[in-house]
Write a protein that holds these residues in place. Sequence first.
Motif, PDB file in Angstrom:
ATOM      1  N   ARG A  83      -5.832  13.696   6.707  1.00 50.78           N
ATOM      2  CA  ARG A  83      -6.815  12.628   6.897  1.00 50.78           C
ATOM      3  C   ARG A  83      -7.051  11.870   5.584  1.00 50.78           C
ATOM      4  O   ARG A  83      -7.117  10.642   5.578  1.00 50.78           O
ATOM      5  CB  ARG A  83      -8.114  13.219   7.412  1.00 50.78           C
ATOM      6  CG  ARG A  83      -9.171  12.204   7.660  1.00 50.78           C
ATOM      7  CD  ARG A  83     -10.421  12.835   8.199  1.00 50.78           C
ATOM      8  NE  ARG A  83     -10.621  12.332   9.540  1.00 50.78           N
ATOM      9  CZ  ARG A  83     -11.332  12.890  10.457  1.00 50.78           C
ATOM     10  NH1 ARG A  83     -11.929  14.039  10.211  1.00 50.78           N
ATOM     11  NH2 ARG A  83     -11.462  12.349  11.633  1.00 50.78           N
ATOM     12  N   ILE A  84      -7.164  12.607   4.501  1.00 51.65           N
ATOM     13  CA  ILE A  84      -7.357  11.971   3.181  1.00 51.65           C
ATOM     14  C   ILE A  84      -6.124  11.164   2.795  1.00 51.65           C
ATOM     15  O   ILE A  84      -6.239  10.042   2.294  1.00 51.65           O
ATOM     16  CB  ILE A  84      -7.687  13.034   2.110  1.00 51.65           C
ATOM     17  CG1 ILE A  84      -9.076  13.628   2.392  1.00 51.65           C
ATOM     18  CG2 ILE A  84      -7.647  12.436   0.712  1.00 51.65           C
ATOM     19  CD1 ILE A  84      -9.435  14.791   1.508  1.00 51.65           C
ATOM     20  N   PHE A  85      -4.946  11.729   3.018  1.00 49.80           N
ATOM     21  CA  PHE A  85      -3.713  11.004   2.723  1.00 49.80           C
ATOM     22  C   PHE A  85      -3.618   9.730   3.553  1.00 49.80           C
ATOM     23  O   PHE A  85      -3.219   8.683   3.055  1.00 49.80           O
ATOM     24  CB  PHE A  85      -2.492  11.887   2.972  1.00 49.80           C
ATOM     25  CG  PHE A  85      -1.197  11.194   2.686  1.00 49.80           C
ATOM     26  CD1 PHE A  85      -0.800  10.950   1.387  1.00 49.80           C
ATOM     27  CD2 PHE A  85      -0.383  10.763   3.728  1.00 49.80           C
ATOM     28  CE1 PHE A  85       0.399  10.295   1.117  1.00 49.80           C
ATOM     29  CE2 PHE A  85       0.808  10.109   3.472  1.00 49.80           C
ATOM     30  CZ  PHE A  85       1.192   9.883   2.167  1.00 49.80           C
ATOM     31  N   GLY A  86      -3.982   9.811   4.821  1.00 50.61           N
ATOM     32  CA  GLY A  86      -3.968   8.631   5.687  1.00 50.61           C
ATOM     33  C   GLY A  86      -4.935   7.562   5.194  1.00 50.61           C
ATOM     34  O   GLY A  86      -4.623   6.372   5.207  1.00 50.61           O
ATOM     35  N   LEU A  87      -6.125   7.973   4.762  1.00 51.12           N
ATOM     36  CA  LEU A  87      -7.108   7.032   4.235  1.00 51.12           C
ATOM     37  C   LEU A  87      -6.610   6.373   2.950  1.00 51.12           C
ATOM     38  O   LEU A  87      -6.742   5.157   2.776  1.00 51.12           O
ATOM     39  CB  LEU A  87      -8.441   7.732   3.990  1.00 51.12           C
ATOM     40  CG  LEU A  87      -9.569   6.860   3.454  1.00 51.12           C
ATOM     41  CD1 LEU A  87      -9.905   5.763   4.457  1.00 51.12           C
ATOM     42  CD2 LEU A  87     -10.784   7.693   3.138  1.00 51.12           C
ATOM     43  N   LEU A 105      -3.959   3.875   3.805  1.00 51.26           N
ATOM     44  CA  LEU A 105      -4.577   2.671   4.365  1.00 51.26           C
ATOM     45  C   LEU A 105      -5.195   1.807   3.267  1.00 51.26           C
ATOM     46  O   LEU A 105      -5.039   0.579   3.285  1.00 51.26           O
ATOM     47  CB  LEU A 105      -5.637   3.068   5.400  1.00 51.26           C
ATOM     48  CG  LEU A 105      -6.299   1.935   6.155  1.00 51.26           C
ATOM     49  CD1 LEU A 105      -5.255   1.204   7.004  1.00 51.26           C
ATOM     50  CD2 LEU A 105      -7.417   2.472   7.023  1.00 51.26           C
ATOM     51  N   LEU A 106      -5.861   2.422   2.319  1.00 53.21           N
ATOM     52  CA  LEU A 106      -6.437   1.668   1.193  1.00 53.21           C
ATOM     53  C   LEU A 106      -5.343   1.012   0.344  1.00 53.21           C
ATOM     54  O   LEU A 106      -5.473  -0.144  -0.074  1.00 53.21           O
ATOM     55  CB  LEU A 106      -7.296   2.578   0.320  1.00 53.21           C
ATOM     56  CG  LEU A 106      -8.637   2.998   0.911  1.00 53.21           C
ATOM     57  CD1 LEU A 106      -9.312   4.037   0.018  1.00 53.21           C
ATOM     58  CD2 LEU A 106      -9.531   1.792   1.095  1.00 53.21           C
ATOM     59  N   ALA A 107      -4.258   1.731   0.087  1.00 53.39           N
ATOM     60  CA  ALA A 107      -3.154   1.168  -0.693  1.00 53.39           C
ATOM     61  C   ALA A 107      -2.507   0.002   0.042  1.00 53.39           C
ATOM     62  O   ALA A 107      -2.181  -1.027  -0.567  1.00 53.39           O
ATOM     63  CB  ALA A 107      -2.114   2.251  -0.992  1.00 53.39           C
ATOM     64  N   ALA A 108      -2.336   0.142   1.349  1.00 48.08           N
ATOM     65  CA  ALA A 108      -1.748  -0.946   2.136  1.00 48.08           C
ATOM     66  C   ALA A 108      -2.665  -2.170   2.120  1.00 48.08           C
ATOM     67  O   ALA A 108      -2.197  -3.301   1.976  1.00 48.08           O
ATOM     68  CB  ALA A 108      -1.491  -0.490   3.570  1.00 48.08           C
ATOM     69  N   GLY A 109      -3.964  -1.961   2.241  1.00 40.97           N
ATOM     70  CA  GLY A 109      -4.919  -3.072   2.173  1.00 40.97           C
ATOM     71  C   GLY A 109      -4.881  -3.763   0.829  1.00 40.97           C
ATOM     72  O   GLY A 109      -4.926  -4.996   0.744  1.00 40.97           O
ATOM     73  N   TYR A 110      -4.806  -2.976  -0.242  1.00 47.09           N
ATOM     74  CA  TYR A 110      -4.725  -3.526  -1.598  1.00 47.09           C
ATOM     75  C   TYR A 110      -3.485  -4.405  -1.752  1.00 47.09           C
ATOM     76  O   TYR A 110      -3.560  -5.513  -2.300  1.00 47.09           O
ATOM     77  CB  TYR A 110      -4.683  -2.366  -2.599  1.00 47.09           C
ATOM     78  CG  TYR A 110      -4.605  -2.777  -4.039  1.00 47.09           C
ATOM     79  CD1 TYR A 110      -5.756  -3.048  -4.765  1.00 47.09           C
ATOM     80  CD2 TYR A 110      -3.383  -2.868  -4.697  1.00 47.09           C
ATOM     81  CE1 TYR A 110      -5.691  -3.399  -6.101  1.00 47.09           C
ATOM     82  CE2 TYR A 110      -3.299  -3.221  -6.021  1.00 47.09           C
ATOM     83  CZ  TYR A 110      -4.467  -3.488  -6.721  1.00 47.09           C
ATOM     84  OH  TYR A 110      -4.392  -3.848  -8.048  1.00 47.09           O
ATOM     85  N   LEU A 111      -2.359  -3.933  -1.244  1.00 47.56           N
ATOM     86  CA  LEU A 111      -1.115  -4.693  -1.356  1.00 47.56           C
ATOM     87  C   LEU A 111      -1.121  -5.948  -0.479  1.00 47.56           C
ATOM     88  O   LEU A 111      -0.582  -6.987  -0.874  1.00 47.56           O
ATOM     89  CB  LEU A 111       0.081  -3.810  -1.026  1.00 47.56           C
ATOM     90  CG  LEU A 111       0.350  -2.691  -2.031  1.00 47.56           C
ATOM     91  CD1 LEU A 111       1.499  -1.811  -1.546  1.00 47.56           C
ATOM     92  CD2 LEU A 111       0.633  -3.242  -3.411  1.00 47.56           C
ATOM     93  N   VAL A 112      -1.741  -5.868   0.684  1.00 47.74           N
ATOM     94  CA  VAL A 112      -1.838  -7.047   1.550  1.00 47.74           C
ATOM     95  C   VAL A 112      -2.711  -8.118   0.886  1.00 47.74           C
ATOM     96  O   VAL A 112      -2.360  -9.304   0.882  1.00 47.74           O
ATOM     97  CB  VAL A 112      -2.379  -6.659   2.950  1.00 47.74           C
ATOM     98  CG1 VAL A 112      -2.799  -7.878   3.736  1.00 47.74           C
ATOM     99  CG2 VAL A 112      -1.342  -5.873   3.705  1.00 47.74           C
TER     100      VAL A 112
END
Length: 84
Positions: free
Chosen positions: A4-8, A11-18
């Motif tokens: 769950r932590i890895f998934g979060l 998701l945060l890293a993907a948002g940062y890159l977007v």
Amino acid sequence: MARRIFGLLALLAAGYLVIGLAFHLKWSSDRAVCRELRVARGEFVEPEIFGALGTVFTVTYWPVYAWANTYHFGDPFATPCTRP
């Protein structure tokens, strides 16, 4: 729990890159307009030399660029045409 932590974090890293990619696209279009305006005025315009490496830097360090441009020029997408 670790999954769950890895998934979060993913998701945060993907948002940062977007967000970084969106920042890069907006800033690049503003710089292209400024470049055309400066060429039309007969000013010297430096060539683009970094290409893909410049994209990587902009996508990665977009908060630094946005903060510095806002701090110095009042606009997160400052170009030579918008500077005082």
